[in-house]
Design a protein around this motif. Structure first.
Motif, PDB file in Angstrom:
ATOM      1  N   SER A   1      94.116 -15.493  -4.019  1.00  0.00           N
ATOM      2  CA  SER A   1      94.828 -14.378  -3.227  1.00  0.00           C
ATOM      3  C   SER A   1      93.829 -14.031  -1.781  1.00  0.00           C
ATOM      4  CB  SER A   1      95.114 -13.143  -3.470  1.00  0.00           C
ATOM      5  OG  SER A   1      94.080 -12.053  -4.069  1.00  0.00           O
ATOM      6  N   PHE A   2      92.083 -14.066  -3.049  1.00  0.00           N
ATOM      7  CA  PHE A   2      91.115 -13.413  -2.030  1.00  0.00           C
ATOM      8  C   PHE A   2      90.122 -14.753  -1.657  1.00  0.00           C
ATOM      9  CE2 PHE A   2      89.304 -11.946  -6.036  1.00  0.00           C
ATOM     10  CZ  PHE A   2      88.133 -12.569  -6.119  1.00  0.00           C
TER      11      PHE A   2
ATOM     12  N   ASN B   1      95.426  -8.194  -0.180  1.00  0.00           N
ATOM     13  CA  ASN B   1      94.832  -8.484  -0.352  1.00  0.00           C
ATOM     14  C   ASN B   1      93.481  -8.401   0.037  1.00  0.00           C
ATOM     15  OD1 ASN B   1      92.628  -8.649  -2.190  1.00  0.00           O
ATOM     16  ND2 ASN B   1      93.199 -10.878  -2.859  1.00  0.00           N
ATOM     17  N   PRO B   2      92.992  -6.753   0.134  1.00  0.00           N
ATOM     18  CA  PRO B   2      92.030  -6.348   0.600  1.00  0.00           C
ATOM     19  C   PRO B   2      90.495  -7.097   0.652  1.00  0.00           C
ATOM     20  CG  PRO B   2      92.592  -4.402  -0.382  1.00  0.00           C
ATOM     21  CD  PRO B   2      93.534  -5.796  -0.718  1.00  0.00           C
TER      22      PRO B   2
ATOM     23  N   TYR C   1      99.760 -16.028  -1.767  1.00  0.00           N
ATOM     24  CA  TYR C   1      99.235 -16.079  -3.169  1.00  0.00           C
ATOM     25  C   TYR C   1      99.321 -14.773  -4.296  1.00  0.00           C
ATOM     26  CZ  TYR C   1      97.147 -20.908  -2.898  1.00  0.00           C
ATOM     27  OH  TYR C   1      97.082 -21.764  -2.837  1.00  0.00           O
ATOM     28  N   ALA C   2      99.151 -13.107  -3.537  1.00  0.00           N
ATOM     29  CA  ALA C   2      99.411 -12.118  -4.132  1.00  0.00           C
ATOM     30  C   ALA C   2     100.670 -11.652  -4.469  1.00  0.00           C
ATOM     31  CB  ALA C   2      98.485 -11.115  -3.110  1.00  0.00           C
ATOM     32  N   VAL C   3     101.673 -12.272  -3.477  1.00  0.00           N
ATOM     33  CA  VAL C   3     103.003 -11.826  -4.504  1.00  0.00           C
ATOM     34  C   VAL C   3     102.994 -12.624  -5.420  1.00  0.00           C
ATOM     35  CG1 VAL C   3     104.699 -12.520  -3.459  1.00  0.00           C
ATOM     36  CG2 VAL C   3     103.364 -11.467  -1.582  1.00  0.00           C
ATOM     37  N   LEU C   4     103.184 -13.970  -5.379  1.00  0.00           N
ATOM     38  CA  LEU C   4     103.168 -14.318  -6.868  1.00  0.00           C
ATOM     39  C   LEU C   4     102.232 -13.571  -8.270  1.00  0.00           C
ATOM     40  CD1 LEU C   4     102.844 -18.396  -5.133  1.00  0.00           C
ATOM     41  CD2 LEU C   4     104.676 -17.426  -5.463  1.00  0.00           C
ATOM     42  N   ALA C   5     100.978 -13.517  -7.698  1.00  0.00           N
ATOM     43  CA  ALA C   5     100.360 -12.893  -8.791  1.00  0.00           C
ATOM     44  C   ALA C   5     101.031 -11.706  -9.210  1.00  0.00           C
ATOM     45  CB  ALA C   5      98.496 -12.618  -8.247  1.00  0.00           C
TER      46      ALA C   5
END
Length: 465
Positions: free
Chosen positions: A341-342, A418-419, A433-437
């Motif tokens: 995600s990052f 994701n900052p 990817y962040a939502v999946l995490a």
């Protein structure tokens, strides 16, 4: 039975599971190969991502329904005959896809492929259940999962080579290698006596397929009409399974709380897992600018490692229990998607390393949850219950693929989940990817609240004994 006969029977089972694993390699390759080809097909036919996504989504919907349909037909017909029919239909679809001159023919070829290939997920559950004891089933599932993981590993490489140096049309020809397994299945499968009174609810299957197709079309086309008609089909399907004597999906299955929770967890995990083979090629080709072959090479090591560890994971499940394997998988899953995600858009070599966590998590969770679900079912419901389990996984995959393709059509977004994202051009990918995490955390909480207590009770019981 003599020791010689026992040894011969054991060798017979081992050969059968190896043949099944090889067939699953081709079956899974057939899915992952086209993930790599979608960017090329999208450009060639000037498609939107949500349109091109139907090459995968249409396949998965039919695959999902077929996995249950073949499971039910296995109670009525000999498994070796079902496999023969499925592989022949699969071959016909491959030939149609190879000769495709337009997008519609590609989808038609893929749908026919799915009708035939969906015999394999049903077979992958039926053979371990019929031919292996509860104590050795984890190892058998480990072999089948290793086959699936190997197919996932080889798919991108083969697709990259074929798409880059020949044409995506030849991906359909590669799928014909599945026919090699046909004579071996006919040799090693027993001549089971089918149940003469077993019936298949074709109306229920049609209503479920219509529900899925319409609701996913509602998402891709932002169509209120499709959503309304899809909801109507869903109501008719629910009525059908609650009023028919032998429905396509037995409503009584869901009275088993542990089973219901297990397939919810499995469905969510499967949907999360589709973020690897579907989303990653789009990231590598669209943001990093890699060719299909280079994208495949980046994805290959992680998938190959996951395949190599698949058999070991089955042994871990048998020795240390499903909970240990499940938590290992979820942790690996979370690390993989959190890092992606990052790191999305950074060096492909970094992505290659991070994918190791995600791919291992995907393989391990498949084995752990298949074992978990199988242990929640009484013997008389094992066949249909595992069929529904597979179907839910594929439905989740189709839904996830559709949602991802729709999100990717957003050209400008201010949402920044994701900052720590390093490459702003990959913002959409980072958000997905962040939502999946986050969903992995949800899955972990659901699983823990329902299965950790049961595990403790079993462990306490063993200590007392």
């Amino acid at each position: 039975m003599s020791q010689t006969s026992l040894n011969a029977e054991q060798q017979h089972r081992e050969k059968l599971i190896l043949i099944l694993a090889f067939a699953l390699v081709i079956s899974v390759m057939n899915s992952t190969m086209f993930n790599m080809a979608i960017p090329t097909i999208t450009k060639e036919f000037n498609l939107q991502p949500s349109q091109a996504g139907w090459i995968v989504t249409g396949y998965i919907i039919v695959y999902a329904i077929g996995s249950v349909m073949y499971g039910k037909l296995a109670d009525r017909y000999k498994l070796k005959n079902l496999i023969s029919t499925g592989l022949i239909i699969f071959a016909v679809g491959s030939i149609i896809g190879f000769t495709a001159a337009n997008f519609e023919m590609i989808v038609a070829g893929r749908v026919l492929q799915a009708i035939g290939a969906s015999v394999m997920p049903a077979t992958s559950m039926i053979i371990p259940a019929r031919y292996f004891t509860l104590e050795t089933r984890g190892r058998a599932l480990g072999m089948t999962s290793a086959g699936m993981a190997l197919g996932t590993a080889l798919g991108p490489i083969v697709a990259g080579l074929v798409t880059s140096f020949i044409s995506w049309h030849y991906l359909f020809i590669i799928s014909l290698f599945a026919l090699v397994t046909l004579p071996f299945f006919r040799k090693y499968l027993n001549d089971e006596t089918p149940k003469e009174n077993a019936k298949t609810d074709l109306i229920g299957a049609g209503l479920l397929a219509g529900t899925l197709a319409l609701l996913l079309l509602a998402i891709t086309g932002s169509s209120l009409l499709c959503a309304i008609v899809g909801a109507l089909f869903l109501l008719l399907f629910v009525r059908r399974i609650t009023s028919t004597k032998e429905p396509f999906v037995q409503a009584t299955l869901f009275k088993n709380k542990n089973y219901t929770v297990a397939i919810i967890v499995s469905g969510l995990s499967s949907g999360i897992g589709f973020g690897i083979p579907y989303l990653t090629p789009l990231l590598l080709q669209g943001i990093n600018g890699l060719s299909p072959i280079l994208s495949g090479l980046i994805m290959f090591p992680s998938a190959l490692l996951a395949a190599a560890l698949g058999k070991k994971a089955g042994k871990i499940a048998d020795i240390k229990g499903n909970n240990f394997l499940t938590y290992t998988a979820l942790l690996s899953f979370f690390l993989g998607y959190s890092l992606l995600s990052f790191m999305a858009g950074l060096s492909p070599l970094i992505i290659m390393v991070v994918l190791i966590f995600a791919c291992i998590g995907q393989t391990f969770i498949q084995i752990a949850l298949a074992n978990t679900v199988s242990r929640t079912l009484p013997a008389e419901q094992a066949g249909v219950g595992m069929g529904v389990f597979m179907m839910i996984n594929f439905i989740a995959g189709a839904t996830d693929t559709t949602l991802i393709s729709k999100v990717l059509e957003i050209k400008h977004t201010t949402l920044h989940l994701n900052p720590f994202l390093q490459d702003q051009d990959s913002l959409n990918f980072s958000n997905i990817y962040a939502v999946l995490a986050l969903f992995i955390i949800v899955v972990s909480l659901i699983y823990t609240s329902n299965f950790r207590k049961a595990s403790k009770l079993k462990f306490h019981s063993k200590n007392i004994n």
